[in-house]
Design an enzyme around this catalytic site. Structure first.
Site, PDB file in Angstrom:
ATOM      1  N   TYR A 275      -6.316   6.088   5.014  1.00 32.17           N
ATOM      2  CA  TYR A 275      -6.405   5.110   3.927  1.00 32.17           C
ATOM      3  C   TYR A 275      -5.568   3.863   4.219  1.00 32.17           C
ATOM      4  O   TYR A 275      -6.069   2.738   4.151  1.00 32.17           O
ATOM      5  CB  TYR A 275      -5.948   5.729   2.599  1.00 32.17           C
ATOM      6  CG  TYR A 275      -5.676   4.661   1.582  1.00 32.17           C
ATOM      7  CD1 TYR A 275      -6.734   3.955   0.999  1.00 32.17           C
ATOM      8  CD2 TYR A 275      -4.368   4.300   1.239  1.00 32.17           C
ATOM      9  CE1 TYR A 275      -6.493   2.938   0.102  1.00 32.17           C
ATOM     10  CE2 TYR A 275      -4.132   3.290   0.351  1.00 32.17           C
ATOM     11  CZ  TYR A 275      -5.186   2.600  -0.223  1.00 32.17           C
ATOM     12  OH  TYR A 275      -4.955   1.581  -1.090  1.00 32.17           O
TER      13      TYR A 275
ATOM     14  N   ASP B  88      -9.063   5.769  -1.280  1.00 33.53           N
ATOM     15  CA  ASP B  88      -7.975   6.350  -2.070  1.00 33.53           C
ATOM     16  C   ASP B  88      -8.569   7.089  -3.268  1.00 33.53           C
ATOM     17  O   ASP B  88      -9.781   7.269  -3.372  1.00 33.53           O
ATOM     18  CB  ASP B  88      -6.986   5.273  -2.505  1.00 33.53           C
ATOM     19  CG  ASP B  88      -7.558   4.312  -3.540  1.00 33.53           C
ATOM     20  OD1 ASP B  88      -8.781   4.352  -3.810  1.00 33.53           O
ATOM     21  OD2 ASP B  88      -6.775   3.516  -4.104  1.00 33.53           O
TER      22      ASP B  88
ATOM     23  N   GLU C  68       0.815  -1.207   0.000  1.00 34.54           N
ATOM     24  CA  GLU C  68       0.000   0.000   0.000  1.00 34.54           C
ATOM     25  C   GLU C  68       0.852   1.262   0.000  1.00 34.54           C
ATOM     26  O   GLU C  68       0.524   2.249  -0.671  1.00 34.54           O
ATOM     27  CB  GLU C  68      -0.948   0.009   1.205  1.00 34.54           C
ATOM     28  CG  GLU C  68      -2.054  -1.028   1.140  1.00 34.54           C
ATOM     29  CD  GLU C  68      -2.977  -0.828  -0.055  1.00 34.54           C
ATOM     30  OE1 GLU C  68      -3.016   0.292  -0.612  1.00 34.54           O
ATOM     31  OE2 GLU C  68      -3.664  -1.790  -0.430  1.00 34.54           O
TER      32      GLU C  68
END
Length: 355
Positions: free
Chosen positions: A118, A136, A35
């Protein structure tokens, strides 16, 4: 409206999701690495970096104790180097406070350096099945279109609203799959910059923008601030087969990375020769190199360059200037991709080119 998209999205994702190395596991460490890498970077570019990073630093303890130059070298070419610096700061805290395991707690995750709403949502929902959203840019675009939301997606208020709305419909059975389904839809179907693939969208019937023929109007995005323009003269200084490198300051843009010596502004051949002499070096030959450009988020570099051959008997006055063989540079010295246009003139592969 959002309740209607949950089941169609989950069914579509189950059948159509891309095979990605970080999706082969539900390990929080793997999900975290992927991520952070995927922020500001395309999926295809991330794949080899993820595999190399995990091979070099397979455990949280390895990341926490990795020397900075090696860490930055593993990140070379991905850009936004503070991402990996914050990862190491977080890893140190995780080793010290949580026995090397990212906490299975959304709020605790957000207390770690570099982990915001996020990333915490992605880790919590995918690794630990905690029903929290992960919003996102892809998710914002999808929600803006299906709801015809005119708010600027760059504003935090818009992100907060979408997060709150999604929280109400998060499926408790597999929230991670739902979050990934929304992201995947935005990445491969409800795409930016061009026509989205509405004919294959599993939630097209719920999309207000599609029904109203206004899909091209969303999402609404405020005009970005103009980038600052900087001019630089790049110097490829060689003494035989070795190339001169200079370490950048520990703070600021590209902090702590290695670069080719460079000068502010465009310099003439004579000015470059004088500067090389000021370095305590004896120039033997000089050759002009083509102009190049590199764009950062807030700054644009317009560059010109010179290749300068100097005597191998000289020693630079600047203690921060090193002369290094190309092979050793590729192995040990992190050089940002901003210099890739000039690196090829000395047969130096950087970041993605090397991978």
């Amino acid at each position: 409206m959002l309740e209607k998209i949950v089941e169609p999205l989950l069914m579509w994702y189950d059948k159509n999701k891309r095979i990605l190395p970080w999706r082969e596991t539900f390990d929080a460490y793997d999900i975290w690495i992927s991520e952070i890498m995927l922020q500001q970077t395309r999926v295809e570019a991330v794949k080899p970096y993820f595999l190399r990073f995990k091979t070099a630093l397979p455990k949280m303890e390895d990341l926490a104790s990795c020397p900075e130059d090696r860490l930055l070298k593993l990140w070379e070419g991905l850009g936004y180097y503070n991402r990996v610096r914050n990862m190491q700061k977080a890893a140190i805290q995780v080793v010290e406070k949580y026995n090397g395991k990212l906490p299975a707690d959304y709020e605790l995750l957000k207390t770690l350096p570099g982990i915001g709403n996020y990333t915490a949502g992605a880790i919590a929902s995918i690794a630990y099945k905690i029903p929290v959203p992960a919003v996102d840019g892809n998710v914002l675009r999808v929600i803006a279109r299906i709801s015809e939301n005119d708010d600027d997606i760059m504003k935090q208020s818009m992100k907060n609203r979408v997060q709150a709305d999604l929280m109400k419909v998060m499926p408790k059975s597999d929230p991670g799959a739902f979050n990934q389904a929304l992201m995947e839809l935005g990445a491969v179907v409800c795409i930016p910059n061009g026509s989205p693939h509405c004919m294959v969208c599993p939630i097209a019937e719920s999309c207000k923008a599609r029904k109203g023929g206004r899909i091209d109007k969303y999402p609404v995005k405020g005009k970005a601030k103009a980038r600052r323009l900087e001019k630089h003269t790049i110097l490829l200084i060689q003494d035989g087969s070795r190339i001169a490198l200079h370490k950048r300051p520990s703070r600021g843009l590209l902090a702590g990375l290695y670069e080719f010596p460079n000068l502010d502004g465009y310099k003439s051949r004579d000015e470059v020769l004088e500067q090389v002499k000021d370095y305590g070096l004896s120039p033997l030959r000089i050759q002009s190199l083509p102009k190049a450009k590199h764009i950062f988020s807030h700054v644009e570099w317009d560059m010109m360059g010179y290749a300068v051959q100097v005597s191998e008997l000289d020693h630079p006055k600047d203690e921060k200037m090193l002369f290094v063989e190309t092979e050793q540079t590729e192995k040990n010295y992190p050089v940002p991709r901003a210099y890739s246009a000039y690196a090829r003139y000395v047969n130096l592969n950087l970041g993605r080119d090397k991978i």
